[in-house]
Motif scaffolding. Structure first.
Motif, PDB file in Angstrom:
ATOM      1  N   ASP A  84     -12.006   8.269  -4.520  1.00  0.00           N
ATOM      2  CA  ASP A  84     -11.816   7.335  -3.413  1.00  0.00           C
ATOM      3  C   ASP A  84     -13.033   6.421  -3.425  1.00  0.00           C
ATOM      4  O   ASP A  84     -14.161   6.863  -3.181  1.00  0.00           O
ATOM      5  CB  ASP A  84     -11.685   8.058  -2.077  1.00  0.00           C
ATOM      6  CG  ASP A  84     -11.247   7.110  -0.977  1.00  0.00           C
ATOM      7  OD1 ASP A  84     -10.181   6.494  -1.118  1.00  0.00           O
ATOM      8  OD2 ASP A  84     -11.981   6.974   0.027  1.00  0.00           O
ATOM      9  N   ASP A 147      -7.654   4.943  -6.145  1.00  0.00           N
ATOM     10  CA  ASP A 147      -6.949   4.101  -5.186  1.00  0.00           C
ATOM     11  C   ASP A 147      -6.539   2.789  -5.859  1.00  0.00           C
ATOM     12  O   ASP A 147      -7.372   2.101  -6.457  1.00  0.00           O
ATOM     13  CB  ASP A 147      -7.889   3.825  -4.005  1.00  0.00           C
ATOM     14  CG  ASP A 147      -7.230   3.005  -2.904  1.00  0.00           C
ATOM     15  OD1 ASP A 147      -6.116   2.490  -3.107  1.00  0.00           O
ATOM     16  OD2 ASP A 147      -7.847   2.881  -1.827  1.00  0.00           O
ATOM     17  N   SER A 149      -6.061  -0.055  -4.752  1.00  0.00           N
ATOM     18  CA  SER A 149      -6.737  -1.237  -4.221  1.00  0.00           C
ATOM     19  C   SER A 149      -8.143  -1.417  -4.808  1.00  0.00           C
ATOM     20  O   SER A 149      -8.749  -2.480  -4.646  1.00  0.00           O
ATOM     21  CB  SER A 149      -6.836  -1.162  -2.695  1.00  0.00           C
ATOM     22  OG  SER A 149      -7.687  -0.100  -2.294  1.00  0.00           O
ATOM     23  N   ASN A 170      -0.176   6.120  -3.845  1.00  0.00           N
ATOM     24  CA  ASN A 170      -0.861   6.010  -2.555  1.00  0.00           C
ATOM     25  C   ASN A 170       0.107   5.949  -1.384  1.00  0.00           C
ATOM     26  O   ASN A 170      -0.191   5.324  -0.355  1.00  0.00           O
ATOM     27  CB  ASN A 170      -1.777   4.774  -2.545  1.00  0.00           C
ATOM     28  CG  ASN A 170      -2.789   4.825  -1.415  1.00  0.00           C
ATOM     29  OD1 ASN A 170      -3.100   5.887  -0.893  1.00  0.00           O
ATOM     30  ND2 ASN A 170      -3.285   3.665  -1.019  1.00  0.00           N
ATOM     31  N   ARG A 220      -8.541   6.753  10.536  1.00  0.00           N
ATOM     32  CA  ARG A 220      -9.289   6.256   9.386  1.00  0.00           C
ATOM     33  C   ARG A 220     -10.786   6.438   9.611  1.00  0.00           C
ATOM     34  O   ARG A 220     -11.533   5.486   9.838  1.00  0.00           O
ATOM     35  CB  ARG A 220      -8.965   4.780   9.143  1.00  0.00           C
ATOM     36  CG  ARG A 220      -7.496   4.501   8.859  1.00  0.00           C
ATOM     37  CD  ARG A 220      -7.027   5.178   7.606  1.00  0.00           C
ATOM     38  NE  ARG A 220      -7.732   4.682   6.433  1.00  0.00           N
ATOM     39  CZ  ARG A 220      -7.712   5.283   5.264  1.00  0.00           C
ATOM     40  NH1 ARG A 220      -7.071   6.435   5.117  1.00  0.00           N
ATOM     41  NH2 ARG A 220      -8.369   4.771   4.247  1.00  0.00           N
ATOM     42  N   HIS A 224     -12.546  10.208   3.262  1.00  0.00           N
ATOM     43  CA  HIS A 224     -12.610   9.743   1.880  1.00  0.00           C
ATOM     44  C   HIS A 224     -12.238  10.834   0.876  1.00  0.00           C
ATOM     45  O   HIS A 224     -11.480  10.590  -0.067  1.00  0.00           O
ATOM     46  CB  HIS A 224     -14.003   9.192   1.596  1.00  0.00           C
ATOM     47  CG  HIS A 224     -14.410   8.146   2.584  1.00  0.00           C
ATOM     48  ND1 HIS A 224     -13.883   6.879   2.575  1.00  0.00           N
ATOM     49  CD2 HIS A 224     -15.260   8.196   3.654  1.00  0.00           C
ATOM     50  CE1 HIS A 224     -14.390   6.177   3.570  1.00  0.00           C
ATOM     51  NE2 HIS A 224     -15.226   6.946   4.237  1.00  0.00           N
ATOM     52  N   ASP A 227      -8.547  11.517   1.230  1.00  0.00           N
ATOM     53  CA  ASP A 227      -7.740  10.532   0.511  1.00  0.00           C
ATOM     54  C   ASP A 227      -7.666  10.886  -0.971  1.00  0.00           C
ATOM     55  O   ASP A 227      -6.596  10.827  -1.585  1.00  0.00           O
ATOM     56  CB  ASP A 227      -8.336   9.133   0.676  1.00  0.00           C
ATOM     57  CG  ASP A 227      -8.007   8.511   2.026  1.00  0.00           C
ATOM     58  OD1 ASP A 227      -7.182   9.086   2.758  1.00  0.00           O
ATOM     59  OD2 ASP A 227      -8.594   7.468   2.353  1.00  0.00           O
ATOM     60  N   GLY A 228      -8.804  11.250  -1.560  1.00  0.00           N
ATOM     61  CA  GLY A 228      -8.805  11.646  -2.961  1.00  0.00           C
ATOM     62  C   GLY A 228      -7.930  12.862  -3.213  1.00  0.00           C
ATOM     63  O   GLY A 228      -7.226  12.939  -4.234  1.00  0.00           O
ATOM     64  N   TYR A 231      -4.440  11.681  -3.365  1.00  0.00           N
ATOM     65  CA  TYR A 231      -4.152  10.971  -4.618  1.00  0.00           C
ATOM     66  C   TYR A 231      -3.760  11.941  -5.730  1.00  0.00           C
ATOM     67  O   TYR A 231      -2.740  11.772  -6.401  1.00  0.00           O
ATOM     68  CB  TYR A 231      -5.371  10.175  -5.101  1.00  0.00           C
ATOM     69  CG  TYR A 231      -5.863   9.096  -4.178  1.00  0.00           C
ATOM     70  CD1 TYR A 231      -5.023   8.496  -3.226  1.00  0.00           C
ATOM     71  CD2 TYR A 231      -7.185   8.654  -4.249  1.00  0.00           C
ATOM     72  CE1 TYR A 231      -5.496   7.503  -2.389  1.00  0.00           C
ATOM     73  CE2 TYR A 231      -7.655   7.656  -3.410  1.00  0.00           C
ATOM     74  CZ  TYR A 231      -6.821   7.089  -2.478  1.00  0.00           C
ATOM     75  OH  TYR A 231      -7.293   6.119  -1.644  1.00  0.00           O
TER      76      TYR A 231
END
Length: 251
Positions: A84, A147, A149, A170, A220, A224, A227-228, A231
């Motif tokens: 992330d 990610d 993005s 994602n 949010r 982090h 999120d990883g 993924y």
């Protein structure tokens, strides 16, 4: 507080108590055993163990440190990395493995502490640091999920010939469902060294106001490593879903 030109410090006398379900003398052993069987994860820590942790609204309310955190790792058959990306925000890289016992493991984590060093790392510096960290682990991952993005960092990894870089799937809700399945089935374990991930998991929650309106987007903040996790687990679902049902009943 300030009093004239003097700094006046007031001491606050605070105490805390933790009352477990077992401490209630009016409850029968049979009733306590029934409640123990009912609650799992964060709810168990809160309702049975008396530890005040977020449970209502928790995204992964099935997460249980006693069940999911391990001190030892088996030999690994496959490795993946989840990243992330962040420069001003926290950067998180976690090494995941598929063990010889067909379980998934968060093996090790690297998170630069920009707050302590008072400097941000460039994409090139982050790429070199991730490579050095993997060299320390003596691992070459099959895939590095990042990610979609994070285009500038993906380009840097490709330029540095990092092991196969893939844009992660994602889809947030689908990814959360995949992680919930892996945790709930007993498939996923986290090594105790992954402190960033372990610190984030209990507080990863749905915002109450948005949820009341039918909007399911996690808060949010401090997410982090979570999120990883999403993924890599969602992007490799085709690898591990075939064994999750087998492990579900084995704990």
């Amino acid at each position: 507080m300030l009093g004239g030109n003097r700094l006046v410090v007031h001491r606050v006398d605070l105490r805390s108590w933790r009352i477990r379900l077992d401490d209630n003398p009016s409850l029968s052993a049979a009733y306590i055993d029934a409640l123990r069987a009912e609650y799992v994860g964060l709810w168990r820590r809160r309702m049975i163990g008396g530890t005040w942790v977020i449970a209502e609204g928790a995204v992964y309310d099935m997460f249980d440190e006693q069940r999911h955190v391990v001190d030892e790792l088996p030999p690994m058959r496959r490795y993946w990395v989840a990243i992330d990306y962040g420069t001003a925000n926290q950067f998180s890289a976690i090494l995941y493995g598929l063990g010889a016992n067909d379980r998934l493991y968060a093996v090790n984590e690297w998170r630069p502490n920009s707050w302590a060093t008072h400097r941000q790392m460039t994409d090139a510096q982050l790429s070199r640091a991730v490579s050095a960290w993997l060299d320390e682990q003596q691992v070459v991952p099959e895939w590095t999920f990042i990610d979609p993005s994070a285009t500038s960092f993906s380009t840097q990894l490709w330029t540095d010939r990092h092991p196969v870089v893939a844009l992660a799937n994602n889809e947030v809700l689908d990814g959360i469902h995949s992680v919930s399945t892996a945790l709930g089935s007993g498939l996923l374990r986290v090594h105790h060294s992954c402190r960033g991930l372990l610190d984030e998991l209990p507080g990863y929650a749905w915002p109450e106001e948005a949820t009341a309106l039918g909007e399911y987007k996690p808060i949010r903040c401090h997410d982090h490593s979570c999120d990883g996790l999403r993924y890599v687990i969602h992007s490799t679902a085709h690898v591990w879903r075939q064994v999750s049902d087998v492990l579900k009943d084995s704990g």
